[in-house]
Design a protein around this motif. Structure first.
Motif, short mmCIF file in Angstrom:
data_model
loop_
_atom_site.label_atom_id
_atom_site.label_comp_id
_atom_site.label_asym_id
_atom_site.label_seq_id
_atom_site.Cartn_x
_atom_site.Cartn_y
_atom_site.Cartn_z
N ARG A 1 -38.39 6.13 -22.67
CA ARG A 1 -38.46 7.60 -22.65
C ARG A 1 -38.99 8.14 -23.97
O ARG A 1 -39.06 7.43 -24.98
N SER A 2 -39.30 9.42 -23.97
CA SER A 2 -39.70 10.13 -25.18
C SER A 2 -38.58 10.07 -26.21
O SER A 2 -37.40 10.18 -25.88
N LEU A 3 -38.98 9.90 -27.47
CA LEU A 3 -38.02 9.95 -28.56
C LEU A 3 -37.68 11.39 -28.95
O LEU A 3 -36.65 11.65 -29.56
N SER A 4 -38.56 12.31 -28.60
CA SER A 4 -38.36 13.71 -28.97
C SER A 4 -37.86 14.53 -27.79
O SER A 4 -37.99 14.12 -26.62
N HIS A 5 -37.30 15.69 -28.10
CA HIS A 5 -36.71 16.57 -27.09
C HIS A 5 -37.08 18.02 -27.45
O HIS A 5 -37.28 18.34 -28.62
N ALA A 6 -37.13 18.86 -26.45
CA ALA A 6 -37.42 20.28 -26.69
C ALA A 6 -36.64 21.14 -25.70
O ALA A 6 -36.38 20.72 -24.57
N LYS A 7 -36.26 22.34 -26.13
CA LYS A 7 -35.53 23.25 -25.25
C LYS A 7 -35.77 24.69 -25.69
O LYS A 7 -36.20 24.97 -26.81
N ILE A 8 -35.49 25.60 -24.75
CA ILE A 8 -35.48 27.03 -25.04
C ILE A 8 -34.12 27.57 -24.61
O ILE A 8 -33.74 27.43 -23.44
N GLU B 1 -41.49 9.98 -17.40
CA GLU B 1 -42.66 9.19 -17.01
C GLU B 1 -43.02 8.20 -18.11
O GLU B 1 -43.58 8.58 -19.15
N PRO B 2 -42.71 6.90 -17.92
CA PRO B 2 -42.96 5.91 -18.98
C PRO B 2 -44.42 5.83 -19.42
O PRO B 2 -44.70 5.59 -20.59
N PHE B 3 -45.36 5.98 -18.48
CA PHE B 3 -46.77 5.90 -18.86
C PHE B 3 -47.12 6.97 -19.90
O PHE B 3 -47.89 6.73 -20.82
N ARG B 4 -46.56 8.16 -19.72
CA ARG B 4 -46.77 9.22 -20.70
C ARG B 4 -45.92 8.98 -21.95
O ARG B 4 -46.37 9.21 -23.07
N ALA B 5 -44.70 8.50 -21.75
CA ALA B 5 -43.77 8.31 -22.87
C ALA B 5 -44.33 7.35 -23.92
O ALA B 5 -44.16 7.57 -25.12
N VAL B 6 -45.00 6.30 -23.49
CA VAL B 6 -45.55 5.32 -24.44
C VAL B 6 -46.57 5.98 -25.36
O VAL B 6 -46.53 5.81 -26.59
N THR B 7 -47.48 6.75 -24.80
CA THR B 7 -48.49 7.42 -25.62
C THR B 7 -47.88 8.53 -26.46
O THR B 7 -48.26 8.75 -27.61
N HIS B 8 -46.92 9.23 -25.89
CA HIS B 8 -46.18 10.28 -26.59
C HIS B 8 -45.52 9.70 -27.85
O HIS B 8 -45.65 10.24 -28.95
N ASN B 9 -44.82 8.57 -27.67
CA ASN B 9 -44.13 7.94 -28.80
C ASN B 9 -45.09 7.29 -29.78
O ASN B 9 -44.81 7.21 -30.98
N LYS B 10 -46.24 6.82 -29.26
CA LYS B 10 -47.25 6.28 -30.17
C LYS B 10 -47.69 7.36 -31.15
O LYS B 10 -47.89 7.10 -32.34
N GLY B 11 -47.81 8.59 -30.67
CA GLY B 11 -48.16 9.69 -31.56
C GLY B 11 -47.10 9.93 -32.62
O GLY B 11 -47.42 10.23 -33.77
N ILE B 12 -45.85 9.82 -32.22
CA ILE B 12 -44.75 9.93 -33.20
C ILE B 12 -44.89 8.84 -34.26
O ILE B 12 -44.75 9.09 -35.46
N MET B 13 -45.18 7.62 -33.81
CA MET B 13 -45.30 6.50 -34.73
C MET B 13 -46.51 6.62 -35.64
O MET B 13 -46.53 6.01 -36.72
N ASN B 14 -47.54 7.38 -35.24
CA ASN B 14 -48.65 7.64 -36.16
C ASN B 14 -48.13 8.21 -37.47
O ASN B 14 -48.56 7.81 -38.56
N GLY B 15 -47.23 9.17 -37.37
CA GLY B 15 -46.66 9.77 -38.57
C GLY B 15 -45.65 8.87 -39.25
O GLY B 15 -45.67 8.71 -40.48
N ILE B 16 -44.77 8.27 -38.47
CA ILE B 16 -43.72 7.41 -39.03
C ILE B 16 -44.32 6.22 -39.77
O ILE B 16 -44.00 5.95 -40.93
N ASP B 17 -45.20 5.48 -39.09
CA ASP B 17 -45.77 4.27 -39.69
C ASP B 17 -46.53 4.58 -40.97
O ASP B 17 -46.49 3.81 -41.94
#
Length: 450
Positions: A315-322, A271-287
């Protein structure tokens, strides 16, 4: 009356401020005072800052914080973070503490290739152009020997040059697509200098190439420039532990938390609408770490977001699995960073931040930055799937609201104590401060001293 001014850049800083404030501010003296308040008292240091850019009138400060306790590849670090958003450093520190107990972060540089291109127009036979390129390819390397010799001593240089036919996208459009290794420098100036020499070599060699017609000999170079899209300059950051170890929150079972977390990341994958905000959170730390270490966060942002859309959907830059009872959360991110050159050797705080990190190589810095992004993402998704993002965010935002309301130290103390159990909102804090000010101030002071 026109506000246009000629020769503004030649004015002294005081003159710039006088002109600016007199034309664009209702109270010129107040505006000038604020601009000058942010000057550095050390004249030499202020001069250094003035010369970073043109038309400097003041300094614009960002808070520099640190997130301690990051265990990365078995060694503990404190990450410097320059950022204005209230919850970023706290969230990173919480993630660091959480994962330090579970083996810490692992980070691996997958590749370090940078890219630059010469964009040109050629009106002729494509096969003849390819034959010409094959015949003169070695000339691109020999003509840049003076530019590359120092980089080669450090283990870098030009890796390869390709001719790319882009005429299906734009008539007569071709590229020289070059790849580079720039070791510990970000490499923009080095790459651009090489590319401009490639362009000169291309045009000069074409004029003397007998197989070309007169029209084909006149290749038109449009531009020569590096690319901030670096899909082959990638680092991976990762955390993992048994699902049963995800037991910090007594309100949710570890198995339920892990599954909910994985699903939340999967949502950001589709879901791109979620992915943008998801990745923005990643960039909070990166930037925050990129800025603190004197690197170009705008270039990083552009390249990262292009990478997030590399398959045609954002898409999301991060991935998760079990798998087999093991929870794994990871991030692949392109990062073209440097630890030499640019601000890294000029800005005193940048030098301190790099020293704080052990004066890392560019590869090591890539790892630290990627870990900061993953830590930030873990904190955000963890909050979203448990308590909700606003509870923690608004607690951190409380001090900003109090400062907006002009609260004094006693009022701040009372508000922090009150909102330990109350929901933080701007109106709620404003109402609390207003009610507080109606009461006897000595009572507030007595509460503060208890």
């Amino acid at each position: 009356m026109s506000n246009t001014i000629a020769g503004f850049s030649k004015l002294g800083k005081e003159q710039k401020i006088e002109w600016l404030t007199s034309h664009y501010f209702a109270d010129p003296n107040a505006a000038a005072t604020i601009l000058k308040q942010y000057w550095n008292d050390d004249a030499a240091l202020q001069k250094l800052h003035d010369e970073f850019i043109e038309n400097t009138v003041s300094n614009f400060y960002l808070p520099l914080g640190v997130a301690p306790g990051f265990v990365i590849n078995g060694k503990e670090y404190v990450l410097p973070m320059a950022v204005e958003e209230s919850s970023v450093v706290a969230a990173a520190a919480r993630s660091a503490k959480f994962w330090a107990k579970r083996g810490g972060f692992k980070a691996t540089v997958i590749s370090t290739e940078k890219i630059g291109q010469v964009h040109f127009l050629y009106k002729g036979d494509a096969a003849k152009l390819q034959a010409f390129f094959d015949a003169i390819k070695s000339a691109f390397f020999t003509s840049t020997e003076d530019l590359t010799k120092n980089m080669q001593k450090r283990g870098g240089g030009i890796l390869d040059i390709e001719l790319r036919d882009k005429t299906t996208l734009l008539p007569n459009y071709y590229q020289l697509h070059a790849t580079f290794e720039t070791v510990d420098s970000m490499g923009a100036n080095f790459i651009n200098s090489c590319l401009e020499q490639f362009a000169n070599t291309l045009k000069a060699q074409a004029l003397g190439y007998d197989a070309f017609t007169e029209c084909e000999q006149h290749i038109e170079v449009i531009m020569s420039i590096l690319s901030n899209y670096v899909p082959n300059c990638v680092v991976r950051a990762e955390v993992s532990c048994p699902v049963s170890d995800l037991n910090d929150d007594k309100n949710i079972k570890p198995e339920d938390f892990a599954q909910k977390f994985v699903t939340a990341v999967q949502v950001a994958q589709v879901e791109p609408f979620r992915a943008v905000t998801h990745n923005k959170g990643i960039m909070n730390g990166i930037d925050a770490v990129v800025v603190a270490t004197g690197n170009d966060f705008r270039a990083v942002e552009a390249g990262v977001h292009a990478y997030a859309a590399k398959d045609g959907q954002y898409r999301s830059l991060s991935h998760a699995k079990i798998e087999d009872g093991i929870f794994t959360f990871w991030l692949d991110v392109p990062l073209a960073l440097g630890t030499v050159g640019g601000l890294t050797t000029l800005h005193p705080l940048v030098k301190l931040c790099l020293e704080m990190l052990g004066n890392p190589s560019a590869k090591e810095l890539m790892q630290f930055v990627a870990v900061a992004g993953l830590a930030q993402n873990f904190a955000a998704v963890r909050s979203l799937t448990t308590t909700g993002i606003q509870q923690g965010h608004m607690k951190m935002h409380l001090m900003n609201i109090l400062n907006q309301l002009g609260a004094n130290d006693l009022e701040k103390h009372a508000a922090v104590k009150h909102f330990e159990t109350a929901t933080v909102s701007h109106s709620g804090v404003a109402d609390f401060i207003e009610e507080l000010r109606k009461n006897d101030p000595t009572k507030i002071e007595e509460d503060f001293l208890r």
